[in-house]
Design an enzyme around this catalytic site. Structure first.
Site: not given
Ligand SMILES: [Zn+2]
Length: 152
Positions: A26, A70, A142
């Site tokens: 990540c 965005h 998420e």
């Molecule tokens: Zn992530």
């Protein structure tokens, strides 16, 4: 007896890029379609017999979502991140990597990291400043199956 209202995450989504400094996978810049759900607990408003106006809550969530959507989310309180802002660009370095991106593509967040947990706290803090006296819980999704929550 207390009541609770829930605004689920279907309407409030933001597609943003982030990274987690120091994490093997990540730590690379990548994105998610995050969604925000909130709960407000408290007594009924004696005039309207609701906890809080859904419209006010939805508008407040949307205002914050619009700031993040965005954009690349940058944790300005990260001790491992170096930020350098020029006129139109933002340079940031961490873990020996350097990025240079247009300033307009970035949302700076005063967090030590941009994780779903800290995004939940961020939304909680924003909503707690706007709406006083409620028990507020924020859930950030998420993915469709992974969530983080903050609040009471
Ligand atoms: Zn992530």
């Amino acid at each position: 007896m207390s009541y609770k209202i829930i605004v689920d995450g279907i309407q409030h989504k933001f597609s943003s890029a982030h990274f987690i400094v120091g994490h093997d996978k990540c730590g690379r810049l990548h994105g998610h379609n995050f969604h925000v759900a909130v709960e407000f607990g408290g007594p009924l408003d004696p005039r309207y017999n609701f906890v809080v106006d859904f419209i006010d809550v939805k508008n407040a969530i949307k205002a914050e979502v619009d700031k993040l959507d965005h954009r690349i989310l940058i944790p300005t309180a990260s001790k491992d991140l170096v930020l350098k802002e020029s006129k139109d660009n933002l340079d940031f370095t961490f873990s020996g990597k350097r990025y240079s991106v247009p300033r307009d593509d970035v949302c700076l967040l005063p967090l030590p990291a941009v994780t779903s947990e800290l995004l939940a706290k961020h939304f909680h803090d924003v909503l707690s400043q706007r709406f006083k006296g409620f028990k507020i819980k924020v859930r950030i999704g998420e993915t469709s199956s992974t969530f983080a929550e903050y609040g009471e």
